[in-house]
Design a protein around this motif. Sequence first.
Motif, PDB file in Angstrom:
ATOM      1  N   ARG A 260      -1.778  12.988  -5.468  1.00  0.00           N
ATOM      2  CA  ARG A 260      -0.555  13.598  -4.946  1.00  0.00           C
ATOM      3  C   ARG A 260      -0.540  15.070  -5.327  1.00  0.00           C
ATOM      4  O   ARG A 260      -0.274  15.425  -6.477  1.00  0.00           O
ATOM      5  CB  ARG A 260       0.686  12.895  -5.518  1.00  0.00           C
ATOM      6  N   ILE A 261      -0.869  15.945  -4.365  1.00  0.00           N
ATOM      7  CA  ILE A 261      -0.875  17.385  -4.614  1.00  0.00           C
ATOM      8  C   ILE A 261       0.258  18.053  -3.854  1.00  0.00           C
ATOM      9  O   ILE A 261       1.088  18.757  -4.413  1.00  0.00           O
ATOM     10  CB  ILE A 261      -2.233  17.998  -4.209  1.00  0.00           C
ATOM     11  N   PHE A 262       0.329  17.791  -2.553  1.00  0.00           N
ATOM     12  CA  PHE A 262       1.334  18.452  -1.720  1.00  0.00           C
ATOM     13  C   PHE A 262       2.487  17.524  -1.332  1.00  0.00           C
ATOM     14  O   PHE A 262       3.512  17.983  -0.862  1.00  0.00           O
ATOM     15  CB  PHE A 262       0.683  19.002  -0.445  1.00  0.00           C
ATOM     16  N   LYS A 263       2.315  16.207  -1.485  1.00  0.00           N
ATOM     17  CA  LYS A 263       3.360  15.262  -1.125  1.00  0.00           C
ATOM     18  C   LYS A 263       3.839  14.528  -2.370  1.00  0.00           C
ATOM     19  O   LYS A 263       3.038  14.001  -3.131  1.00  0.00           O
ATOM     20  CB  LYS A 263       2.831  14.236  -0.107  1.00  0.00           C
ATOM     21  N   GLN A 264       5.163  14.500  -2.561  1.00  0.00           N
ATOM     22  CA  GLN A 264       5.726  13.760  -3.677  1.00  0.00           C
ATOM     23  C   GLN A 264       5.895  12.302  -3.283  1.00  0.00           C
ATOM     24  O   GLN A 264       5.881  11.947  -2.106  1.00  0.00           O
ATOM     25  CB  GLN A 264       7.061  14.362  -4.085  1.00  0.00           C
ATOM     26  N   SER A 265       6.093  11.455  -4.291  1.00  0.00           N
ATOM     27  CA  SER A 265       6.219  10.027  -4.025  1.00  0.00           C
ATOM     28  C   SER A 265       7.664   9.551  -4.132  1.00  0.00           C
ATOM     29  O   SER A 265       7.918   8.393  -4.394  1.00  0.00           O
ATOM     30  CB  SER A 265       5.346   9.240  -5.018  1.00  0.00           C
ATOM     31  N   LYS A 266       8.621  10.444  -3.923  1.00  0.00           N
ATOM     32  CA  LYS A 266      10.022  10.040  -3.987  1.00  0.00           C
ATOM     33  C   LYS A 266      10.390   9.239  -2.743  1.00  0.00           C
ATOM     34  O   LYS A 266       9.790   9.402  -1.683  1.00  0.00           O
ATOM     35  CB  LYS A 266      10.927  11.254  -4.133  1.00  0.00           C
ATOM     36  N   PHE A 267      11.383   8.386  -2.908  1.00  0.00           N
ATOM     37  CA  PHE A 267      11.812   7.519  -1.816  1.00  0.00           C
ATOM     38  C   PHE A 267      13.028   8.119  -1.127  1.00  0.00           C
ATOM     39  O   PHE A 267      14.059   8.371  -1.756  1.00  0.00           O
ATOM     40  CB  PHE A 267      12.161   6.126  -2.341  1.00  0.00           C
ATOM     41  N   ILE A 268      12.896   8.364   0.178  1.00  0.00           N
ATOM     42  CA  ILE A 268      13.997   8.854   1.002  1.00  0.00           C
ATOM     43  C   ILE A 268      14.142   7.888   2.164  1.00  0.00           C
ATOM     44  O   ILE A 268      13.206   7.693   2.936  1.00  0.00           O
ATOM     45  CB  ILE A 268      13.734  10.279   1.509  1.00  0.00           C
ATOM     46  N   LYS A 269      15.313   7.289   2.285  1.00  0.00           N
ATOM     47  CA  LYS A 269      15.514   6.227   3.273  1.00  0.00           C
ATOM     48  C   LYS A 269      15.228   6.713   4.689  1.00  0.00           C
ATOM     49  O   LYS A 269      14.572   6.019   5.476  1.00  0.00           O
ATOM     50  CB  LYS A 269      16.962   5.729   3.182  1.00  0.00           C
ATOM     51  N   GLU A 270      15.707   7.919   5.048  1.00  0.00           N
ATOM     52  CA  GLU A 270      15.484   8.420   6.405  1.00  0.00           C
ATOM     53  C   GLU A 270      13.996   8.601   6.682  1.00  0.00           C
ATOM     54  O   GLU A 270      13.501   8.264   7.768  1.00  0.00           O
ATOM     55  CB  GLU A 270      16.228   9.743   6.618  1.00  0.00           C
ATOM     56  N   SER A 271      13.267   9.127   5.693  1.00  0.00           N
ATOM     57  CA  SER A 271      11.828   9.315   5.872  1.00  0.00           C
ATOM     58  C   SER A 271      11.112   7.976   5.955  1.00  0.00           C
ATOM     59  O   SER A 271      10.152   7.814   6.735  1.00  0.00           O
ATOM     60  CB  SER A 271      11.257  10.138   4.720  1.00  0.00           C
ATOM     61  N   TYR A 272      11.572   7.018   5.178  1.00  0.00           N
ATOM     62  CA  TYR A 272      10.973   5.682   5.202  1.00  0.00           C
ATOM     63  C   TYR A 272      11.148   5.035   6.573  1.00  0.00           C
ATOM     64  O   TYR A 272      10.210   4.450   7.126  1.00  0.00           O
ATOM     65  CB  TYR A 272      11.595   4.824   4.108  1.00  0.00           C
ATOM     66  N   ASP A 273      12.349   5.158   7.152  1.00  0.00           N
ATOM     67  CA  ASP A 273      12.586   4.596   8.484  1.00  0.00           C
ATOM     68  C   ASP A 273      11.659   5.226   9.518  1.00  0.00           C
ATOM     69  O   ASP A 273      11.121   4.542  10.391  1.00  0.00           O
ATOM     70  CB  ASP A 273      14.055   4.805   8.891  1.00  0.00           C
ATOM     71  N   GLN A 274      11.469   6.552   9.432  1.00  0.00           N
ATOM     72  CA  GLN A 274      10.572   7.226  10.363  1.00  0.00           C
ATOM     73  C   GLN A 274       9.130   6.800  10.135  1.00  0.00           C
ATOM     74  O   GLN A 274       8.356   6.644  11.089  1.00  0.00           O
ATOM     75  CB  GLN A 274      10.707   8.744  10.227  1.00  0.00           C
ATOM     76  N   ASP A 275       8.760   6.577   8.876  1.00  0.00           N
ATOM     77  CA  ASP A 275       7.386   6.185   8.581  1.00  0.00           C
ATOM     78  C   ASP A 275       7.079   4.769   9.054  1.00  0.00           C
ATOM     79  O   ASP A 275       5.912   4.448   9.341  1.00  0.00           O
ATOM     80  CB  ASP A 275       7.111   6.312   7.081  1.00  0.00           C
ATOM     81  N   LYS A 276       8.091   3.923   9.152  1.00  0.00           N
ATOM     82  CA  LYS A 276       7.866   2.605   9.754  1.00  0.00           C
ATOM     83  C   LYS A 276       7.512   2.758  11.230  1.00  0.00           C
ATOM     84  O   LYS A 276       6.647   2.045  11.755  1.00  0.00           O
ATOM     85  CB  LYS A 276       9.106   1.721   9.572  1.00  0.00           C
ATOM     86  N   VAL A 277       8.182   3.700  11.880  1.00  0.00           N
ATOM     87  CA  VAL A 277       7.834   3.994  13.278  1.00  0.00           C
ATOM     88  C   VAL A 277       6.416   4.557  13.360  1.00  0.00           C
ATOM     89  O   VAL A 277       5.635   4.190  14.244  1.00  0.00           O
ATOM     90  CB  VAL A 277       8.861   4.988  13.876  1.00  0.00           C
ATOM     91  N   ASN A 278       6.077   5.450  12.408  1.00  0.00           N
ATOM     92  CA  ASN A 278       4.726   6.035  12.391  1.00  0.00           C
ATOM     93  C   ASN A 278       3.654   4.961  12.206  1.00  0.00           C
ATOM     94  O   ASN A 278       2.564   5.043  12.794  1.00  0.00           O
ATOM     95  CB  ASN A 278       4.614   7.069  11.277  1.00  0.00           C
ATOM     96  N   LEU A 279       3.966   3.969  11.375  1.00  0.00           N
ATOM     97  CA  LEU A 279       2.998   2.894  11.129  1.00  0.00           C
ATOM     98  C   LEU A 279       2.731   2.116  12.415  1.00  0.00           C
ATOM     99  O   LEU A 279       1.570   1.825  12.758  1.00  0.00           O
ATOM    100  CB  LEU A 279       3.524   1.977  10.026  1.00  0.00           C
ATOM    101  N   ILE A 280       3.787   1.775  13.159  1.00  0.00           N
ATOM    102  CA  ILE A 280       3.605   1.054  14.415  1.00  0.00           C
ATOM    103  C   ILE A 280       2.902   1.935  15.442  1.00  0.00           C
ATOM    104  O   ILE A 280       2.054   1.464  16.216  1.00  0.00           O
ATOM    105  CB  ILE A 280       4.963   0.563  14.947  1.00  0.00           C
ATOM    106  N   ASN A 281       3.229   3.237  15.444  1.00  0.00           N
ATOM    107  CA  ASN A 281       2.524   4.153  16.354  1.00  0.00           C
ATOM    108  C   ASN A 281       1.033   4.175  16.068  1.00  0.00           C
ATOM    109  O   ASN A 281       0.213   4.273  16.987  1.00  0.00           O
ATOM    110  CB  ASN A 281       3.109   5.559  16.239  1.00  0.00           C
ATOM    111  N   ARG A 282       0.687   4.108  14.793  1.00  0.00           N
ATOM    112  CA  ARG A 282      -0.733   4.092  14.431  1.00  0.00           C
ATOM    113  C   ARG A 282      -1.403   2.827  14.955  1.00  0.00           C
ATOM    114  O   ARG A 282      -2.535   2.876  15.464  1.00  0.00           O
ATOM    115  CB  ARG A 282      -0.886   4.192  12.910  1.00  0.00           C
ATOM    116  N   TYR A 283      -0.720   1.698  14.826  1.00  0.00           N
ATOM    117  CA  TYR A 283      -1.245   0.460  15.398  1.00  0.00           C
ATOM    118  C   TYR A 283      -1.461   0.620  16.904  1.00  0.00           C
ATOM    119  O   TYR A 283      -2.492   0.236  17.461  1.00  0.00           O
ATOM    120  CB  TYR A 283      -0.277  -0.692  15.130  1.00  0.00           C
ATOM    121  N   ASN A 284      -0.459   1.198  17.585  1.00  0.00           N
ATOM    122  CA  ASN A 284      -0.554   1.390  19.037  1.00  0.00           C
ATOM    123  C   ASN A 284      -1.737   2.268  19.406  1.00  0.00           C
ATOM    124  O   ASN A 284      -2.415   2.028  20.412  1.00  0.00           O
ATOM    125  CB  ASN A 284       0.736   1.998  19.578  1.00  0.00           C
TER     126      ASN A 284
END
Length: 864
Positions: A260-284
């Motif tokens: 972890r150099i440029f990205k922190q590992s903090k939990f942000i609910k809005e970012s997490y919701d978007q990342d779930k979409v990103n995960l499915i987009n990656r599958y697609n």
Amino acid sequence: MTVLCLCTIVTRAQIVLGGDSIGGPVKVDYASPRTYEIGGITSSGTAALDQRLLPFHVGDVIEVPGDKISKAVKSLWSTGLFEDVEIYATRVQGNLIFLDIRLEDRARLSAFGFKGTTKSEENDLREKLNISQGNIVNDNMKITCQNIIRKYYIEKGYFSCEVDIKEIPDEKIKNAVNLLFDIRKSKKVKIDKITINGNKEVTDAVLLRSMKETKEKFRFMPFYKADTAIAYLFKHKGYYQSKDIKDHLDNYFADRVKLRIFKQSKFIKESYDQDKVNLINRYNELGYRDAVILHDTFYVKNKNMYIDLDVYEGPQYYFRNITFVGNTIYPTTLLKQLLGINKGDVYNQTLLNKNLTMKEDGEDLASLYMNNGYLFFSANPVEVAVDGDSIDIEIRIREGKQATYNTITVEGNTKTNDHVILRELTTIPGQLFNRADIIRSQQVLMSMGYFNQEKMDVQPRPNEADGTVDINYVVEETSSDQLSLSAGYGATGFMLTAGITFNNFSTKKLFKKDAWTPIPGGDGQRISLNASVSTKYYQYYNFSFTEPWLGGKKPNALTIGVYYQRQNNGYSRQDVDKYAFSSITGASVSLANKLKWPDDYFQMSHTLSYEYYKVKNWSGYFIFPTGYSHSISYIFTLSRNSINAPIYPREGSDIMFSMQLTPPYSLFSNKDYTYATDQEKYKMLEFHKWKIHMSWFTRIVDNLVLNVRLKFGFMGCYNKTIGISPFGRFYLGGDGMSNWSYDGREVIGMRGYDDGVLSPNVNGSVVGASFYQKFTAELRYPITLNPSATVYVLAFAEAGKGWLDNRLYNPFDMYKSAGLGVRVYLPMFGLLGFDWGYGFDPIPGLSSNAWGSHFHISINQSID
């Protein structure tokens, strides 16, 4: 006194019946309410009564107790303005009843403060809360403030943050309170583990990389349970043979190495919701178009965040038949070639849409049409058949008609005049719409340096009815003027350096009083004035002026510059035998114009330059201790600049070729210079100089950028008897900021080494190179792109060297260095650089201090 409590409202809002009455005390029968006419209404308490809020008035007939009394209390209470609401029956006369309504004001905010915060956090919170003295303090206000504070700290990773609000009565103001927000942040909650279940075909590593903001915390255990992995390898050979080695390495390191150099590992609910979409987009993107997240949960355990995801992958799909309908302008063969998707390719909806409308290089179908005026073009891909794992796509094209520009406007320019912006644009009313022209115009506006490159926008307003489009360019002014001021003490005594540059000046407004804010600006002219003086040894003055549109009709830039530099040995001029000095007086005039061919990124300039060198009793730096030289030269420059932003470029290139020529005086005469003195040889300098500078910017991912630079310089002579001029040579090494150019030298920075030490060394003295080359590779990443203070970090590797004669040139014999640096762009001071470099190669004849570890400070592009 009889009291009726209206419990359905609140315990502090009630009706009280009692007081004096004619004929005895008032008796209230709740089972049989009495009807009264209101004889009068008064108010009491700390708050004023607005009778418009009441459902009854004097003269109305009401039941007591009854609905209208209850409605009155509810109406007053619902305003949120009162702490206490009570209705009294003060007296009864026959069928007349007299009411008093007592209202107590809610407490007002006097001041508020924080406990458990830093000063910067407190400043942020005051801005976010948006409350001020005089606001009503109620439960809704306090809950809202709590939520805002908690959200602020959750976004910073303090997921267990608690906020208590204490009301403290104000001793000086009646019915006012002070609020103290007592904040207990606890420790930052970091994401310890993200567990993905159900993925059989796509590795954890691939899916975790698709989550751009939701990242596990730092972990470096490359050999953790390596024995278990090895044992599994021998037991399940078939599993390892079924996949590519890269996938196995991804799986192995997915749980063991998290950098972890440029990205922190903090939990942000809005970012997490978007990342779930990103995960499915990656599958697609990998062909799994049916993939879904069946269930997900996140929870805190031992002050760490854990995330569990259950996914369903489904089958992998492939493109089969792709057909086009509706295209009449361009043939299907050309459209298929631009689409770049073939039968049998993995089904990727993202790639399909990108190749239809959004490729960065402009080689997509939309660009093909829109660059030829078809603004109303659209391409709609439709799945017309799904057969097993194969999908047929029909791309339905609507070409529309060609559009022309109607009006071109600019918005947001508070200083720069409209005509200065509009003259730079390639979108002209009446011409066919061209998306490439809009992109190019936006790049030109960025390169002007007057506007915030992160806020620039283009707003097309199409009108399909008449086939036109209005274009509105949105800009945000930023400071482009620069000021520099420094002082120091060195070998020449106390040195003061000052400089000021106005990059958006206006000579037309010089005599307009209202235009001095603080200087007249807005016409795009450039004025620069620099001066350096020491107590008695050194002085340097430089002035230049640029008119970017000479005549106002074409982009012909006229630049005029003059400078004077003088250095002496500190003795008085009256001491003729000891006094020594050297000076350079120079002037130049340049005319540059933009070219349309091969493309409009090219620029060509012609410069006439004159320099007069004079030296008296000065030895060591010049080829003669007393004498003078004239240099009259013509400089031709051809450049191409396609970088997409001036401050932090992400893409594009900057290439420059220049040629400087003096007249070959010695060839015009029959004089034999074999035995001529140095003064005779160099009275009129003659040389030819050639330079090539190239710089490429490539976006690696997001804002991570690779910049590769190459520099070459060569200086030659017309007459071998005279040889290469001792003036104007190349000096390589250091930070590139040396102002001590007594001999018109060109200073080229190279980190990890002292100033000038990578140039030829003759008998212990650096004499300057007639040929040099330098290679640089930089990896850059921004910390902030705020235009008021842009900051980015970099890692670099460099190689370079200067040679006395081009016959000694060896492209593989170069000095090498590497290091780290940071760049800070401040509008008033330009680009400031701070670098640490390490020079790896010893320099023959010099002490070890000339290479090794060095810190460098640079201004603007001095080190580049």
